[in-house]
Enzyme design. Structure first.
Site, PDB file in Angstrom:
ATOM      1  N   CYS A 292     -65.549  -5.898 -51.989  1.00 47.17           N
ATOM      2  CA  CYS A 292     -65.056  -4.510 -51.871  1.00 47.17           C
ATOM      3  C   CYS A 292     -66.146  -3.485 -52.126  1.00 47.17           C
ATOM      4  CB  CYS A 292     -63.883  -4.304 -52.818  1.00 47.17           C
ATOM      5  SG  CYS A 292     -62.428  -5.249 -52.331  1.00 47.17           S
TER       6      CYS A 292
HETATM    7  N1  LIG Z   1     -61.091  -9.914 -52.437  1.00 48.07           N
HETATM    8  C1  LIG Z   1     -60.640  -8.781 -52.952  1.00 48.07           C
HETATM    9  O1  LIG Z   1     -60.685  -8.558 -54.159  1.00 48.07           O
HETATM   10  C2  LIG Z   1     -60.020  -7.713 -52.075  1.00 48.07           C
HETATM   11  C3  LIG Z   1     -59.232  -6.724 -52.662  1.00 48.07           C
HETATM   12  C4  LIG Z   1     -58.659  -5.760 -51.851  1.00 48.07           C
HETATM   13  C5  LIG Z   1     -58.903  -5.763 -50.493  1.00 48.07           C
HETATM   14  N2  LIG Z   1     -59.694  -6.725 -49.941  1.00 48.07           N
HETATM   15  C6  LIG Z   1     -59.899  -6.696 -48.495  1.00 48.07           C
HETATM   16  O2  LIG Z   1     -59.066  -7.703 -47.921  1.00 48.07           O
HETATM   17  C7  LIG Z   1     -59.700  -8.301 -46.787  1.00 48.07           C
HETATM   18  C8  LIG Z   1     -59.756  -9.799 -46.957  1.00 48.07           C
HETATM   19  O3  LIG Z   1     -60.602 -10.108 -48.045  1.00 48.07           O
HETATM   20  P1  LIG Z   1     -60.582 -11.500 -48.784  1.00 48.07           P
HETATM   21  O4  LIG Z   1     -61.342 -11.305 -50.063  1.00 48.07           O
HETATM   22  O5  LIG Z   1     -59.212 -12.063 -48.857  1.00 48.07           O
HETATM   23  O6  LIG Z   1     -61.429 -12.394 -47.801  1.00 48.07           O
HETATM   24  P2  LIG Z   1     -61.610 -13.983 -47.898  1.00 48.07           P
HETATM   25  O7  LIG Z   1     -62.917 -14.288 -47.291  1.00 48.07           O
HETATM   26  O8  LIG Z   1     -61.324 -14.459 -49.280  1.00 48.07           O
HETATM   27  O9  LIG Z   1     -60.440 -14.563 -46.987  1.00 48.07           O
HETATM   28  C9  LIG Z   1     -60.302 -14.350 -45.645  1.00 48.07           C
HETATM   29  C10 LIG Z   1     -59.747 -15.594 -44.995  1.00 48.07           C
HETATM   30  O10 LIG Z   1     -59.512 -15.292 -43.620  1.00 48.07           O
HETATM   31  C11 LIG Z   1     -59.860 -16.436 -42.864  1.00 48.07           C
HETATM   32  N3  LIG Z   1     -60.061 -16.030 -41.474  1.00 48.07           N
HETATM   33  C12 LIG Z   1     -61.133 -15.426 -40.913  1.00 48.07           C
HETATM   34  N4  LIG Z   1     -60.924 -15.201 -39.608  1.00 48.07           N
HETATM   35  C13 LIG Z   1     -59.678 -15.657 -39.323  1.00 48.07           C
HETATM   36  C14 LIG Z   1     -58.889 -15.701 -38.150  1.00 48.07           C
HETATM   37  N5  LIG Z   1     -59.343 -15.229 -36.994  1.00 48.07           N
HETATM   38  N6  LIG Z   1     -57.666 -16.263 -38.220  1.00 48.07           N
HETATM   39  C15 LIG Z   1     -57.192 -16.761 -39.382  1.00 48.07           C
HETATM   40  N7  LIG Z   1     -57.909 -16.749 -40.539  1.00 48.07           N
HETATM   41  C16 LIG Z   1     -59.128 -16.195 -40.516  1.00 48.07           C
HETATM   42  C17 LIG Z   1     -61.095 -16.958 -43.565  1.00 48.07           C
HETATM   43  O11 LIG Z   1     -61.346 -18.303 -43.236  1.00 48.07           O
HETATM   44  C18 LIG Z   1     -60.714 -16.750 -45.024  1.00 48.07           C
HETATM   45  O12 LIG Z   1     -60.083 -17.883 -45.580  1.00 48.07           O
HETATM   46  C19 LIG Z   1     -61.060  -7.630 -46.681  1.00 48.07           C
HETATM   47  O13 LIG Z   1     -61.017  -6.579 -45.756  1.00 48.07           O
HETATM   48  C20 LIG Z   1     -61.295  -7.070 -48.068  1.00 48.07           C
HETATM   49  O14 LIG Z   1     -62.125  -5.918 -48.028  1.00 48.07           O
HETATM   50  C21 LIG Z   1     -60.237  -7.711 -50.699  1.00 48.07           C
END
Ligand SMILES: NC(=O)c1ccc[n+]([C@@H]2O[C@H](COP(=O)([O-])OP(=O)(O)OC[C@H]3O[C@@H](n4cnc5c(N)ncnc54)[C@H](O)[C@@H]3O)[C@@H](O)[C@H]2O)c1
Length: 449
Positions: A292
């Protein structure tokens, strides 16, 4: 949990086609249709899917990574203990399905996209993952669905990646489909506030989309705040994380000032935090990591650059944050030098390498940069982190946690992240300690940045 992996994992994610697929006929929903489909089962998507399942929804999780699917099935995932219990509850439950097959999205009432939005090495937003996921969602969209983007991105992203391509397929928001954006606010590793009690912000492409999206979110969350556009919801998330970035940069600067003036910074922050209004405490540290703070403000800066709009305060904060790990290395060299030692050949142990306490997430962790910076100066560097048995450095090398810190015999210990389960009782007067976590470690010979 059921699995519908009936075809090769890779084959379920074709590149987006330039030719719009034919519009599917109006939802031939079957009794086993899904209430909610979550695209991307990572740090955000998996707890969200589990929260919906816990709330009684029939959930489909679509995940592109075979390794991630395996880890979810085996229960080897970085989740809060309460979410691990929920994951166990999905075992054998037909109400919770994990698949790599994006075609199953056609059978979902609501589709929520939670895929990563990183930046590249030049700090430029890398939208390829989000574009690919949205292309899958658009290709499999059916009339009557609600599609909600939750990945952090630039203002206008939902329109570019969902609204417009859906319209090209004859799926018009507010008429035969709903489109919304709701920024995710989950805080991995933080068990003090349950996911369900974190209010969600949502904006729809039209008022009816907004209402429908709010209803979908209300299925698991206690409070939904509606805003009247997609752009306002997108910008809300950018403000939240830019606010954090600027305040962390300020806290770091105040920490440096306090050290210069001989005042303990945490005492000052704790005291200021007693003010019941107008002050919110932020702690200094060795830098920022995760998905983030180091990334999101760059989505805003990137977008502004195109319009030739400067944002000097945000730019300065991001520069300061990015320079912090190098500052830790500099300070380590000073601490060693004051004790009559050089960096080259000296054994240094980094304690806690994930970017924050109680998670195993190494993305953008300052610790990796600190390890590399110290190694470039010739230090013999090890790390201790029970949550991260291995870490990959930027040159591709895999390094492993030290098992016996006393046996490693470091001259300098740098406390980077303090997991609750970390045992630091082995630290004694033989060790110099640079406490980059500012958590007031009660150890002899402690220095701060
Ligand atoms: N991690 C945090 O603390 C947090 C908090 C708030 C918001 N966010 C936002 O949420 C979003 C996701 O972050 P995250 O930390 O969960 O990411 P992450 O990398 O932990 O998880 C994303 C998942 O999506 C999968 N993926 C990618 N492309 C795909 C597709 N085409 N079809 C299906 N699955 C697919 C990946 O393999 C992965 O397992 C980001 O935009 C991030 O900025 C994250």
């Amino acid at each position: 949990m059921t699995s519908l992996d009936t075809r090769p994992l890779i084959a379920s994610h074709p590149r987006p086609s330039r030719h719009p697929a034919a519009l599917p006929s109006a939802a031939p929903y079957r009794p086993d249709d899904f209430d909610i489909a979550i695209v991307g089962l990572g740090y955000v998507g998996l707890p969200t899917a589990l929260a919906y399942h816990h709330a009684g929804a029939r959930v489909l999780g679509v995940e592109i990574s075979p390794a991630r699917i395996e880890a979810i099935r085996a229960g080897h995932v970085d989740l809060l203990p309460s979410d691990l219990v929920r994951l166990e509850e999905t075992e054998g439950d037909p109400m919770f399905t994990v698949t790599s097959d994006a075609a199953l999205l056609r059978r979902a009432n609501a589709v929520i996209v939670c895929v990563p939005t990183p930046v590249d090495h030049h700090l430029v937003p890398d939208l390829t993952i989000l574009q690919s996921a949205c292309a899958d969602v658009v290709a499999n969209a059916v009339p009557g669905q609600i599609i909600m983007l939750t990945s952090t991105s630039y203002v206008g992203c939902t329109e570019d990646l969902l609204l417009t391509p859906l319209a090209e397929r004859g799926l018009i928001a507010g008429e035969n489909i709903s489109v919304a954006f709701s920024p995710e606010r989950i805080d991995p590793g933080n068990g003090s506030i349950e996911h369900e009690f974190v209010p969600r912000v949502v904006g729809g492409a039209t008022p009816s989309c907004e209402l429908r999206a709010a209803a979908v979110l209300s299925r698991y969350t206690a409070s939904v705040h509606r805003v009247d556009s997609l752009a306002a919801a997108e910008m809300t998330k950018l403000l939240e994380n830019t606010f954090r970035a600027v305040n962390i940069a300020l806290a770091n600067e105040v920490a440096d000032i306090c050290r210069e003036l001989g005042v303990p910074v945490t005492t000052v922050i704790d005291a200021a935090a007693t003010k019941p209004y107008g002050f919110m405490p932020f702690l200094p540290g060795p830098g920022v990591g995760g998905h983030c703070i180091p990334c999101d403000p760059h989505y805003l800066l990137w977008q502004l650059k195109e319009r030739r709009v400067a944002a000097p305060m945000i730019t300065q904060a991001m520069n300061e944050i990015a320079a912090r790990p190098a500052r830790v290395v500099e300070r380590a060299a000073h601490v060693l030098s004051d004790a009559g030692m050089g960096v080259a050949g000296t054994r240094v142990l980094i304690v806690g390498v994930s970017y924050k306490a109680d998670v195993a997430d190494l993305r953008e962790s300052p610790a990796l940069e600190i390890i590399e910076g110290l190694e470039r100066r010739g230090a013999v560097v090890g790390y201790l982190d029970p949550l991260c048995p291995q870490a990959r450095l930027s040159d591709g090398r895999i390094v492993e946690t030290v098992r016996d810190p006393s046996g490693f015999d470091p001259a300098l210990v740098i406390v980077h992240t303090r997991h609750h389960e970390l045992d630091l009782t082995w630290i004694d007067e033989r060790h110099l300690v640079l406490d980059a976590s500012y958590r007031e470690l009660a150890v002899p010979r402690r220095f701060t940045l």
